[in-house]
Design a protein around this motif. Structure first.
Motif, short mmCIF file in Angstrom:
data_model
loop_
_atom_site.label_atom_id
_atom_site.label_comp_id
_atom_site.label_asym_id
_atom_site.label_seq_id
_atom_site.Cartn_x
_atom_site.Cartn_y
_atom_site.Cartn_z
N GLN A 228 -5.47 -45.03 -15.94
CA GLN A 228 -5.25 -45.80 -14.91
C GLN A 228 -6.81 -46.29 -14.53
N HIS A 229 -7.09 -47.72 -14.87
CA HIS A 229 -8.36 -48.40 -14.77
C HIS A 229 -8.49 -48.94 -13.37
N ARG A 230 -7.90 -48.81 -12.55
CA ARG A 230 -8.11 -49.40 -11.22
C ARG A 230 -9.26 -48.89 -10.49
N GLY B 162 1.86 -57.62 -15.49
CA GLY B 162 3.27 -57.33 -15.60
C GLY B 162 3.46 -55.98 -16.11
N SER B 163 3.61 -55.60 -17.48
CA SER B 163 3.76 -54.19 -17.95
C SER B 163 2.33 -53.42 -18.23
N ASN B 164 1.23 -54.09 -17.85
CA ASN B 164 0.04 -53.64 -18.01
C ASN B 164 -0.34 -52.53 -17.15
N HIS B 165 0.36 -51.20 -17.16
CA HIS B 165 0.57 -50.68 -15.83
C HIS B 165 -1.07 -49.93 -15.74
N GLY B 166 -1.56 -49.67 -16.89
CA GLY B 166 -3.02 -49.20 -16.46
C GLY B 166 -4.05 -49.86 -16.21
N ASN C 213 -13.60 -48.35 -26.32
CA ASN C 213 -13.53 -48.49 -24.86
C ASN C 213 -12.40 -47.32 -24.36
N MET C 214 -11.92 -46.68 -25.15
CA MET C 214 -10.87 -45.62 -24.72
C MET C 214 -10.03 -46.05 -23.69
N THR D 28 -10.18 -42.02 -13.60
CA THR D 28 -10.21 -42.55 -15.12
C THR D 28 -10.58 -44.03 -15.34
N ALA D 29 -11.15 -44.74 -14.22
CA ALA D 29 -11.93 -46.15 -14.58
C ALA D 29 -13.12 -45.65 -15.13
N ASP D 30 -13.85 -44.52 -15.07
CA ASP D 30 -15.04 -44.33 -15.74
C ASP D 30 -14.63 -43.94 -17.16
#
Length: 527
Positions: free
Chosen positions: A286-288, A447-451, A489-490, A293-295
Motif C-alpha cells: 500500500q503506497h498511500r 481502478g484496479s491499482n489497489h496499491g 522502486n520495490m 509501506t509508502a516508505d
C-alpha cells in the motif's frame, strides 16, 4: 512421461447403459472417442462472456480465431492466412473455404462484424480490452479481396496476441443474429460442434467432430487418423474423484490439483503434462501517504525478510516456480535481469533497513517509530496460495514486525484490496494471456491499482511498448524497462507461480492450451 508444452493450448468399467440411465455420459474408450473432465460447469459459451478456464476450453474448440499462438507464444496463421501492418493498422487475408457449423461460408464482412461486437460499448465484454485496448478501434471487411482491416485509435502492439485469445473467437452470422442464445448455443467455425440433445447442463457435454474442418492453425483436419469423432466432457468438481477415475480408466484426460498429484505421477498407466503460468503472484504494497509501506526502505526491508523460494514451497508444495517478475519466462519480453534487483533473504539486513527508515526495536522486539509500533495487515488467499501467507507472517514477525493476517477468497479480492484496511497483500495474478501488458491495470492508473502505485517510468515504458511494432526489438526493450522499474522502486515483490498438471491415459495424447486449460482440439487416441 513428463513434458511441458504450451500453445497460445472410478471403479472398473461400468456398463454404458447403466451410466446413461443415471444421467452420466459414457466414457469414450472406442477408438474414435475420448472422455475428458472439466472441474466446473462453464459460465457461458459466448466467447465475449466467458471468463472461466472451463469456459475457455470449450470455446477454444467450438470456435476459431484469426490467429493462433505457437509453442513459443508467437502469432501464427489460423482463420487469417497472412497479415501485414503495424501497431496502428493491420490487414488480415482470410483463408478460403471456411464455413460455419451451419454450413454458411465465413465472409470478411461477417468476420469484421464479430470483431466489432467484441469491443462494442453495448457488448461490455470483460476481456475485450486485452485484445483491442481501451482507446477504440474499427474492423472492416472486404469480401471481394477477402480481407479484414483493424484500425486502432491508438497504437496497440498486443493486438495479434489478443486475437488468439478465446474471447476474440469469431462468431458466425447466425449467432450474431441472436446473441442471447450464444450462452448455450455456439455458432462458430471450430473443429467440433456441441450436440445439445446428448448433453446435460452441469453434468456432461458431447462434442462432435466436423469432418469438413480443414483450416486448423496446426494443419490438422477433421479426417486425421486418431482424432476422436466424439469427445465426452464430464463435469467433475472433486479432484480426488477425478484422480480415481483416471486410474480406473473411465476418463481419459483431466487437470488434477492438490494431494492427488504425486500418486498420479507415479501411476504407470498415466502420462502427464505440466502447464506453467503466464503471470506470477506478487506482493502488493500500500503506497498511500501515511502507511508505513509508502516508505521505500520499509518495502525493501519486507522484501529482504522474505525467502521467495520458501514462499513458493509453502504455496505450491514445491511444484511451482519462484518468480523474479510479474510475468513468467514463458511470456515474450520477460526480463531475466529482474532477478538481480531482488534482495537475498537476510533477517539482519532487513532489520538494518528498518533502522535506516527511522524505526527502533522496543523491549518486546517490535520495531517502532515516533512511539508507534510497525504494524502490518497482511491479506492472503490460502485457496490459491497454500500456506504462503502464514510463512510471510512468520518471516516478518521474525524481524520485529507486528503482523495481522486476514485470509480471504478470490471473489473478495477486489472489494477488500480496494479498501484501506491493509498494508501488504499477496495478489493472485494469473492472466490467461501471455503478455507483459496484462498486469498494467493492477500496478498503474486508477481502478484496479489497489496499491496506489505511481511509477512514471513504468507508465512511459508501457506506453512506448504498446506503440511499438509487434515484432520490433523496441517493444521488448520497453517492456524490459517497465519490469525493471517496478523492482527498482520495490513497487511489488514477485513471489511464485503455480504449475497445473494435466494427466491422460496411456495412448491418449494432447497439448496444453494455456496455464489452466488443455487444448481439446489437440486430443488424439491410439498410437
Amino acid at each position: 512421461m513428463s513434458s511441458s508444452l504450451r500453445h497460445f493450448a472410478r471403479p472398473a468399467a461400468i456398463v454404458a447403459g447403466i451410466l446413461g440411465s443415471i444421467g452420466v455420459a459414457p466414457s469414450g474408450h472406442a477408438a474414435d472417442q475420448a472422455t475428458i473432465r472439466i472441474g466446473a460447469d462453464y459460465d457461458s459459451l459466448d466467447p465475449v462472456r466467458t471468463v472461466t478456464s472451463d469456459g475457455y476450453q470449450l470455446v477454444n474448440v467450438l470456435y476459431d480465431r484469426l490467429v493462433a499462438l505457437d509453442e513459443k507464444g508467437a502469432p501464427v496463421p489460423a482463420l487469417a492466412e497472412s497479415w501485414s501492418g503495424d501497431a496502428s493498422r493491420t490487414v488480415f487475408k482470410l483463408r478460403k473455404g471456411v464455413t460455419c457449423s451451419d454450413g454458411t461460408p465465413l465472409t470478411a464482412t461477417a468476420t469484421a462484424a464479430a470483431l466489432t461486437r467484441l469491443g462494442a460499448k453495448e457488448t461490455n465484454a470483460p476481456m475485450a480490452y486485452r485484445t483491442v485496448g481501451i482507446a477504440g478501434y474499427s474492423a472492416t471487411g472486404d469480401d471481394d479481396a477477402g480481407t479484414v482491416t483493424i484500425t486502432m485509435s491508438a497504437p496497440f502492439s498486443d493486438l495479434l496476441i489478443g486475437l488468439a485469445m478465446p474471447w476474440a473467437s469469431i462468431v458466425c452470422p447466425s449467432g450474431l443474429k441472436d446473441t442471447e442464445a450464444l450462452g448455450s448455443t455456439p455458432s462458430g467455425t471450430g473443429p467440433y460442434t456441441l450436440d445439445k440433445a446428448a448433453s446435460v447442463r452441469g453434468s456432461h457435454y458431447v462434442l462432435k467432430l466436423r469432418a469438413d474442418h480443414a483450416w486448423d492453425a496446426s494443419g490438422a483436419t477433421g479426417k486425421d487418423p486418431g482424432r476422436p469423432t466424439t469427445i465426452n466432457v464430464r463435469v467433475i468438481n472433486n479432484n480426488t474423484t477425478a484422480a480415481n477415475e483416471l486410474q480406473s480408466g473411465t476418463i481419459d484426460v483431466s487437470l488434477v490439483t492438490g494431494r492427488d498429484i504425486n500418486r498420479l505421477k507415479a501411476a504407470k498407466s498415466l502420462d502427464f503434462l505440466d502447464a506453467k503460468p503466464f503471470g506470477m503472484q506478487f506482493m502488493m504494497f500500500q503506497h498511500r501517504d501515511g502507511y508505513p509501506t509508502a516508505d521505500l526502505l520499509v518495502r525493501r526491508a519486507i522484501a529482504t525478510a522474505i525467502n521467495r523460494d520458501l514462499a513458493n514451497r509453502a504455496a505450491t508444495a514445491g511444484n511451482g516456480m519462484t518468480a523474479t517478475s510479474y510475468i513468467s519466462p514463458l511470456v515474450a519480453c520477460y526480463e531475466p535481469k529482474t532477478a538481480d534487483l531482488l534482495p537475498k533473504p537476510d533477517a539482519e539486513a532487513a532489520k538494518a533497513l528498518l533502522k535506516q527508515a527511522g524505526y527502533v526495536p522496543g523491549a518486546d522486539g517490535i520495531f517502532a517509530k515516533d512511539g508507534k509500533k510497525l504494524r502490518l495487515r497482511l491479506i492472503g488467499q490460502p485457496g490459491l496460495q497454500g500456506s504462503a501467507p502464514e510463512y510471510i507472517l512468520e518471516a516478518l514477525r521474525a524481524i520485529g514486525v507486528e503482523v495481522e493476517l486476514r485470509n480471504i477468497t478470490l471473489q473478495e479480492t477486489a472489494s477488500v484490496m480496494s479498501g484501506p484496511d491493509w498494508e501488504i497483500g499477496v495478489f493472485p495474478f494469473g492472466p490467461p494471456m501471455p503478455s507483459a501488458n496484462t498486469a498494467v491495470p493492477f500496478v498503474s492508473g486508477k481502478g484496479s491499482n489497489h496499491g496506489n502505485i505511481e511509477n512514471a517510468r513504468f507508465a512511459a515504458a508501457q506506453a512506448a511498448a504498446l506503440a511499438s511494432s509487434p515484432d520490433s526489438p523496441e517493444r521488448c526493450a520497453r517492456w524490459s524497462e517497465a519490469q525493471l522499474s517496478l523492482l527498482e522502486n520495490m513497487d511489488i515483490l514477485p513471489l511464485f507461480g503455480g504449475v497445473n498438471t494435466f494427466f491422460s491415459r496411456k495412448g491418449v495424447r494432447f497439448t496444453i492450451g494455456g496455464p489452466f486449460v488443455m487444448d481439446i482440439r489437440s486430443i488424439r487416441v491410439g498410437k
